[in-house]
Design an enzyme around this catalytic site. Structure first.
Site, PDB file in Angstrom:
ATOM      1  N   GLY A   1       0.796  -1.228   0.000  1.00 22.13           N
ATOM      2  CA  GLY A   1       0.000   0.000   0.000  1.00 22.13           C
ATOM      3  C   GLY A   1       0.823   1.271   0.000  1.00 22.13           C
ATOM      4  O   GLY A   1       0.403   2.289   0.553  1.00 22.13           O
ATOM      5  N   SER A   2       1.986   1.230  -0.667  1.00 21.92           N
ATOM      6  CA  SER A   2       2.797   2.460  -0.675  1.00 21.92           C
ATOM      7  C   SER A   2       2.143   3.544  -1.533  1.00 21.92           C
ATOM      8  O   SER A   2       2.301   4.737  -1.249  1.00 21.92           O
ATOM      9  CB  SER A   2       4.223   2.170  -1.144  1.00 21.92           C
TER      10      SER A   2
ATOM     11  N   LYS B   1      -6.830  -8.326  -7.601  1.00 21.83           N
ATOM     12  CA  LYS B   1      -7.996  -9.070  -8.079  1.00 21.83           C
ATOM     13  C   LYS B   1      -8.656  -8.289  -9.199  1.00 21.83           C
ATOM     14  O   LYS B   1      -8.689  -7.058  -9.155  1.00 21.83           O
ATOM     15  CB  LYS B   1      -9.013  -9.250  -6.943  1.00 21.83           C
TER      16      LYS B   1
ATOM     17  N   ASN C   1      -6.831   3.087 -12.005  1.00 22.66           N
ATOM     18  CA  ASN C   1      -5.790   2.131 -11.619  1.00 22.66           C
ATOM     19  C   ASN C   1      -4.434   2.713 -11.996  1.00 22.66           C
ATOM     20  O   ASN C   1      -4.344   3.569 -12.878  1.00 22.66           O
ATOM     21  CB  ASN C   1      -6.017   0.812 -12.371  1.00 22.66           C
TER      22      ASN C   1
ATOM     23  N   HIS D   1      -0.552   1.507 -13.267  1.00 18.28           N
ATOM     24  CA  HIS D   1       0.205   0.382 -13.815  1.00 18.28           C
ATOM     25  C   HIS D   1       1.664   0.817 -13.939  1.00 18.28           C
ATOM     26  O   HIS D   1       1.943   1.931 -14.399  1.00 18.28           O
ATOM     27  CB  HIS D   1      -0.370   0.005 -15.190  1.00 18.28           C
TER      28      HIS D   1
ATOM     29  N   ASP E   1      -5.793  -3.535 -17.774  1.00 17.91           N
ATOM     30  CA  ASP E   1      -4.911  -2.445 -18.209  1.00 17.91           C
ATOM     31  C   ASP E   1      -5.358  -1.819 -19.526  1.00 17.91           C
ATOM     32  O   ASP E   1      -4.529  -1.427 -20.349  1.00 17.91           O
ATOM     33  CB  ASP E   1      -3.461  -2.954 -18.361  1.00 17.91           C
TER      34      ASP E   1
HETATM   35  C1  GRF Z   1       2.440  -0.808  -7.905  1.00 17.68           C
HETATM   36  O1  GRF Z   1       3.629  -1.044  -8.594  1.00 17.68           O
HETATM   37  C2  GRF Z   1       1.296  -0.615  -8.867  1.00 17.68           C
HETATM   38  O2  GRF Z   1       1.687  -0.074 -10.088  1.00 17.68           O
HETATM   39  C3  GRF Z   1       0.790  -1.999  -9.096  1.00 17.68           C
HETATM   40  O3  GRF Z   1       0.955  -2.657  -7.852  1.00 17.68           O
HETATM   41  C4  GRF Z   1       2.001  -2.021  -7.100  1.00 17.68           C
HETATM   42  C5  GRF Z   1       1.416  -1.663  -5.765  1.00 17.68           C
HETATM   43  O4  GRF Z   1       2.362  -1.246  -4.852  1.00 17.68           O
HETATM   44  N1  GRF Z   1      -0.541  -1.987  -9.624  1.00 17.68           N
HETATM   45  P1  GRF Z   1       1.916  -0.677  -3.451  1.00 17.68           P
HETATM   46  O5  GRF Z   1       1.082  -1.750  -2.759  1.00 17.68           O
HETATM   47  O6  GRF Z   1       1.119   0.570  -3.679  1.00 17.68           O
HETATM   48  O7  GRF Z   1       3.187  -0.425  -2.709  1.00 17.68           O
END
Ligand code: GRF
Length: 210
Positions: A15-16, A95, A111, A113, A154
């Site tokens: 969840g960064s 998911k 989203n 990516h 995507d």
């Molecule tokens: C990120 O690289 C995002 O692009 C992808 O999943 C990763 C999530 O990282 N969809 P975090 O959990 O937000 O650290």
């Protein structure tokens, strides 16, 4: 002053990105938005712990807890309604979101990516695999993409992208770290633009199927 944009974050992992968005809100960089709900399919997600730390309602909701997909979707849609959600932010949600939820939140779900879509996206292209593919292709530029969510992986309309260099000695892990830092700038920035009305999500039509 218009009402604040109520955001629900869906996250499966550390969840960064959620944390970067939360920091941007708390520091006042994003003014017209608040995160009012965090949902994870994973009880151990760091995102849920962060939400609890900041007093944000945090729910572990997994398909496995329900007898049917309908019941699962009803639970999620009910929570989204209860919290008056106007934007769903997928931040590392592993998911595929069910079609009924996508339809209900058409042009209201985004989203991020970790590559420059439409390159290096689609089913199976997630996590470290994305960066492995970028390096294997000999790309000298990669980056991150924020896009609307539709019912293909995507695939929805690209809203914002930010690039980063790929260096000859990069490993997938090093590249992943560089791109994650880009994501932490790009996602809050996109949400800021949406919240202040500069980026309107209203008029996008579904992109043609590929
Ligand atoms: C990120 O690289 C995002 O692009 C992808 O999943 C990763 C999530 O990282 N969809 P975090 O959990 O937000 O650290």
């Amino acid at each position: 002053m218009p009402a604040k944009l109520n955001i629900a974050v869906f996250a499966s992992g550390k969840g960064s990105n959620f944390r970067a968005i939360l920091d941007a809100i708390r520091s006042g960089r994003i003014r017209n938005a608040q995160i009012v709900l965090v949902i994870s399919n994973n009880a151990d997600a760091g995102a849920l712990a962060t939400a609890v730390e900041f007093g944000i309602p945090a729910l572990h909701v997994s398909r496995k807890q329900f007898v049917s997909e309908d019941a699962f979707c009803e639970k999620i849609l009910g929570e989204l309604d209860n919290h008056h959600i106007s934007l769903i932010v997928l931040a590392g949600y592993m998911k595929k979101v069910e079609p009924i939820i996508i339809r209900r939140y058409k042009n209201r779900m985004i989203n991020i990516h970790p590559a420059l879509l439409p390159a290096f996206g689609g089913k199976g292209m997630y996590g470290i695999r994305v960066h492995e593919a970028v390096i294997a292709a000999g790309s000298t530029i990669s980056g991150a993409t924020v896009h609307l969510v539709d019912d293909e992986y995507d695939h929805g309309t690209v809203l914002l992208q930010k690039t980063a260099p790929v260096f000859p000695n990069d490993t997938p892990e090093i590249l992943a770290e560089r791109i994650l830092r880009v994501e932490h700038e790009l996602y809050p920035e996109t949400i800021r633009l949406i919240a202040e009305g500069t980026l309107s999500l209203d008029n996008y039509q579904a992109a043609p199927r590929t």
